[in-house]
Motif scaffolding. Sequence first.
Motif, PDB file in Angstrom:
ATOM      1  N   VAL A   1      40.875  28.985  50.469  1.00  0.00           N
ATOM      2  CA  VAL A   1      39.540  28.503  50.102  1.00  0.00           C
ATOM      3  C   VAL A   1      38.607  29.710  50.083  1.00  0.00           C
ATOM      4  N   LEU A   2      37.875  29.848  48.988  1.00  0.00           N
ATOM      5  CA  LEU A   2      36.898  30.928  48.855  1.00  0.00           C
ATOM      6  C   LEU A   2      35.507  30.330  48.687  1.00  0.00           C
ATOM      7  N   PRO A   3      34.461  31.107  48.975  1.00  0.00           N
ATOM      8  CA  PRO A   3      33.105  30.603  48.757  1.00  0.00           C
ATOM      9  C   PRO A   3      32.880  30.199  47.300  1.00  0.00           C
ATOM     10  N   ARG A   4      32.015  29.227  47.087  1.00  0.00           N
ATOM     11  CA  ARG A   4      31.691  28.781  45.728  1.00  0.00           C
ATOM     12  C   ARG A   4      31.149  29.960  44.925  1.00  0.00           C
ATOM     13  N   GLY A   5      31.661  30.119  43.717  1.00  0.00           N
ATOM     14  CA  GLY A   5      31.203  31.197  42.836  1.00  0.00           C
ATOM     15  C   GLY A   5      31.866  32.537  43.092  1.00  0.00           C
ATOM     16  N   CYS A   6      32.830  32.581  44.007  1.00  0.00           N
ATOM     17  CA  CYS A   6      33.526  33.821  44.347  1.00  0.00           C
ATOM     18  C   CYS A   6      34.769  33.943  43.465  1.00  0.00           C
ATOM     19  N   ALA A   7      34.871  35.034  42.717  1.00  0.00           N
ATOM     20  CA  ALA A   7      36.004  35.257  41.816  1.00  0.00           C
ATOM     21  C   ALA A   7      37.136  35.955  42.555  1.00  0.00           C
ATOM     22  N   LEU A   8      38.348  35.426  42.410  1.00  0.00           N
ATOM     23  CA  LEU A   8      39.516  36.054  43.008  1.00  0.00           C
ATOM     24  C   LEU A   8      40.026  37.129  42.046  1.00  0.00           C
ATOM     25  N   VAL A   9      40.182  38.343  42.559  1.00  0.00           N
ATOM     26  CA  VAL A   9      40.637  39.482  41.754  1.00  0.00           C
ATOM     27  C   VAL A   9      41.943  39.994  42.347  1.00  0.00           C
ATOM     28  N   GLY A  10      43.019  39.866  41.606  1.00  0.00           N
ATOM     29  CA  GLY A  10      44.308  40.381  42.045  1.00  0.00           C
ATOM     30  C   GLY A  10      44.412  41.864  41.751  1.00  0.00           C
ATOM     31  N   VAL A  11      45.028  42.593  42.652  1.00  0.00           N
ATOM     32  CA  VAL A  11      45.271  44.022  42.460  1.00  0.00           C
ATOM     33  C   VAL A  11      46.782  44.188  42.392  1.00  0.00           C
ATOM     34  N   GLU A  12      47.267  44.486  41.190  1.00  0.00           N
ATOM     35  CA  GLU A  12      48.719  44.502  40.970  1.00  0.00           C
ATOM     36  C   GLU A  12      49.051  45.463  39.845  1.00  0.00           C
TER      37      GLU A  12
END
Length: 173
Positions: free
Chosen positions: A68-79
């Motif tokens: 669960v992330l804060p509302r409006g928080c974009a998950l950015v994968g580093v790969e």
Amino acid sequence: MKGYFGIGVEGLSKPLNAGNLFRSAQAFGASFLFTVGASYAERAGGGDTSHAPGRVPLYAFPDADSMVLPRGCALVGVELLDEAVVLPSFRHPLRAAYILGPERDSLSEPLLARCAHVVRIPTAFCVNVAMAGAIVMYDRLLTLGRFPPRPLRPGGPTVPLPPHVHGKPKRRT
């Protein structure tokens, strides 16, 4: 710097690397830390001499679906993927959570599916997870921080940064 960010790891196999990553995250001003599918004991994270999880919130999620992330928080994968955006060409979201894969593997498919963006550091091969996290956080600081422009010649800035100007309050209706 505007916005906020958190940083985390999936499937951790070396607690020392997480300790180093979390210590760097605290130094760069992370708002939160997290793990996904990893067991991390702060005591085992010997590289974290600042004890970051005691000073910055640490969330532990058993898997990608429960994250669960804060509302409006974009998950950015580093790969290190061919289709990922090269980090120097990436515009960081103001509200972001960066997720790095395990040391000996890649981000899982369920986690990659949750990412709004995937970036890669332009290196010939994978670097240590703590180092990769520090590079991403430094790039975020450079691009979203308030710094004078780089000079055209070697050395420091020749023109000082102008003072911040506060505008009138904006009223939302």
